[in-house]
Motif scaffolding. Structure first.
Motif, mmCIF file in Angstrom:
data_model
loop_
_atom_site.group_PDB
_atom_site.id
_atom_site.type_symbol
_atom_site.label_atom_id
_atom_site.label_comp_id
_atom_site.label_asym_id
_atom_site.label_seq_id
_atom_site.Cartn_x
_atom_site.Cartn_y
_atom_site.Cartn_z
ATOM 1 N N ALA A 269 0.832 -1.205 0.000
ATOM 2 C CA ALA A 269 0.000 0.000 0.000
ATOM 3 C C ALA A 269 0.867 1.255 0.000
ATOM 4 O O ALA A 269 0.586 2.211 -0.726
ATOM 5 C CB ALA A 269 -0.925 -0.005 1.210
ATOM 6 N N ILE A 270 1.933 1.247 0.780
ATOM 7 C CA ILE A 270 2.841 2.396 0.839
ATOM 8 C C ILE A 270 3.509 2.603 -0.510
ATOM 9 O O ILE A 270 3.575 3.724 -1.024
ATOM 10 C CB ILE A 270 3.900 2.203 1.941
ATOM 11 N N ASP A 271 3.992 1.514 -1.098
ATOM 12 C CA ASP A 271 4.659 1.612 -2.408
ATOM 13 C C ASP A 271 3.695 2.143 -3.471
ATOM 14 O O ASP A 271 4.069 2.986 -4.282
ATOM 15 C CB ASP A 271 5.214 0.253 -2.826
ATOM 16 N N LEU A 272 2.474 1.647 -3.467
ATOM 17 C CA LEU A 272 1.471 2.106 -4.429
ATOM 18 C C LEU A 272 1.190 3.590 -4.233
ATOM 19 O O LEU A 272 1.139 4.361 -5.190
ATOM 20 C CB LEU A 272 0.188 1.294 -4.280
ATOM 21 N N TYR A 273 1.006 4.019 -2.994
ATOM 22 C CA TYR A 273 0.751 5.436 -2.706
ATOM 23 C C TYR A 273 1.914 6.305 -3.183
ATOM 24 O O TYR A 273 1.712 7.356 -3.777
ATOM 25 C CB TYR A 273 0.516 5.632 -1.212
ATOM 26 N N ASN A 274 3.127 5.839 -2.942
ATOM 27 C CA ASN A 274 4.305 6.620 -3.327
ATOM 28 C C ASN A 274 4.455 6.738 -4.843
ATOM 29 O O ASN A 274 5.093 7.670 -5.321
ATOM 30 C CB ASN A 274 5.569 6.041 -2.701
ATOM 31 N N THR A 275 3.864 5.825 -5.610
ATOM 32 C CA THR A 275 3.946 5.921 -7.072
ATOM 33 C C THR A 275 3.038 7.015 -7.625
ATOM 34 O O THR A 275 3.138 7.367 -8.793
ATOM 35 C CB THR A 275 3.575 4.584 -7.762
ATOM 36 N N THR A 276 2.156 7.568 -6.790
ATOM 37 C CA THR A 276 1.243 8.616 -7.249
ATOM 38 C C THR A 276 1.900 9.995 -7.273
ATOM 39 O O THR A 276 1.262 10.971 -7.617
ATOM 40 C CB THR A 276 -0.007 8.688 -6.349
ATOM 41 N N GLY A 277 3.175 10.046 -6.862
ATOM 42 C CA GLY A 277 3.866 11.332 -6.820
ATOM 43 C C GLY A 277 3.826 11.962 -5.438
ATOM 44 O O GLY A 277 4.415 13.009 -5.213
ATOM 45 N N ARG A 278 3.113 11.340 -4.551
ATOM 46 C CA ARG A 278 3.081 11.803 -3.163
ATOM 47 C C ARG A 278 3.940 10.862 -2.342
ATOM 48 O O ARG A 278 4.264 9.772 -2.790
ATOM 49 C CB ARG A 278 1.650 11.795 -2.638
ATOM 50 N N THR A 279 4.284 11.265 -1.137
ATOM 51 C CA THR A 279 5.099 10.425 -0.268
ATOM 52 C C THR A 279 4.390 10.249 1.064
ATOM 53 O O THR A 279 3.971 11.232 1.676
ATOM 54 C CB THR A 279 6.478 11.076 -0.031
ATOM 55 N N ALA A 280 4.257 8.993 1.472
ATOM 56 C CA ALA A 280 3.642 8.710 2.763
ATOM 57 C C ALA A 280 4.542 9.253 3.875
ATOM 58 O O ALA A 280 5.760 9.140 3.807
ATOM 59 C CB ALA A 280 3.448 7.210 2.934
ATOM 60 N N GLN A 281 3.922 9.831 4.878
ATOM 61 C CA GLN A 281 4.677 10.342 6.005
ATOM 62 C C GLN A 281 5.033 9.176 6.934
ATOM 63 O O GLN A 281 4.403 8.123 6.910
ATOM 64 C CB GLN A 281 3.858 11.382 6.760
ATOM 65 N N GLU A 282 6.058 9.377 7.736
ATOM 66 C CA GLU A 282 6.546 8.308 8.610
ATOM 67 C C GLU A 282 5.446 7.751 9.512
ATOM 68 O O GLU A 282 5.302 6.541 9.658
ATOM 69 C CB GLU A 282 7.709 8.827 9.458
ATOM 70 N N TRP A 283 4.615 8.621 10.082
ATOM 71 C CA TRP A 283 3.567 8.143 10.984
ATOM 72 C C TRP A 283 2.522 7.334 10.230
ATOM 73 O O TRP A 283 1.942 6.397 10.773
ATOM 74 C CB TRP A 283 2.921 9.300 11.753
ATOM 75 N N GLN A 284 2.291 7.664 8.957
ATOM 76 C CA GLN A 284 1.340 6.913 8.165
ATOM 77 C C GLN A 284 1.871 5.506 7.878
ATOM 78 O O GLN A 284 1.142 4.536 7.933
ATOM 79 C CB GLN A 284 1.048 7.639 6.846
ATOM 80 N N GLU A 285 3.158 5.422 7.604
ATOM 81 C CA GLU A 285 3.770 4.126 7.356
ATOM 82 C C GLU A 285 3.708 3.250 8.598
ATOM 83 O O GLU A 285 3.499 2.042 8.500
ATOM 84 C CB GLU A 285 5.203 4.298 6.883
ATOM 85 N N LEU A 286 3.878 3.850 9.755
ATOM 86 C CA LEU A 286 3.824 3.074 11.005
ATOM 87 C C LEU A 286 2.460 2.415 11.201
ATOM 88 O O LEU A 286 2.370 1.316 11.724
ATOM 89 C CB LEU A 286 4.130 3.967 12.212
#
Length: 47
Positions: free
Chosen positions: A27-44
């Motif tokens: 899910a994190i990798d997919l989100y990051n492919t949209t040009g946005r970057t997941a924040q550290e707390w979201q990844e946790l």
């Protein structure tokens, strides 16, 4: 230059239920492919 962040940047409490399988990193990798970057707390929360 970005303003410094105020306050705590990670949650003070977290409840994680037991699990044997997760798709969190996918899910994190997919989100990051949209040009946005997941924040550290979201990844946790999704790992």
């Amino acid at each position: 230059m970005d303003a410094p962040r105020k306050g705590r940047q990670t949650p003070t409490q977290s409840v994680i239920l037991p699990y044997t399988k997760t798709h969190g990193q996918e899910a994190i990798d997919l989100y990051n492919t949209t040009g946005r970057t997941a924040q550290e707390w979201q990844e946790l929360f999704v790992k």
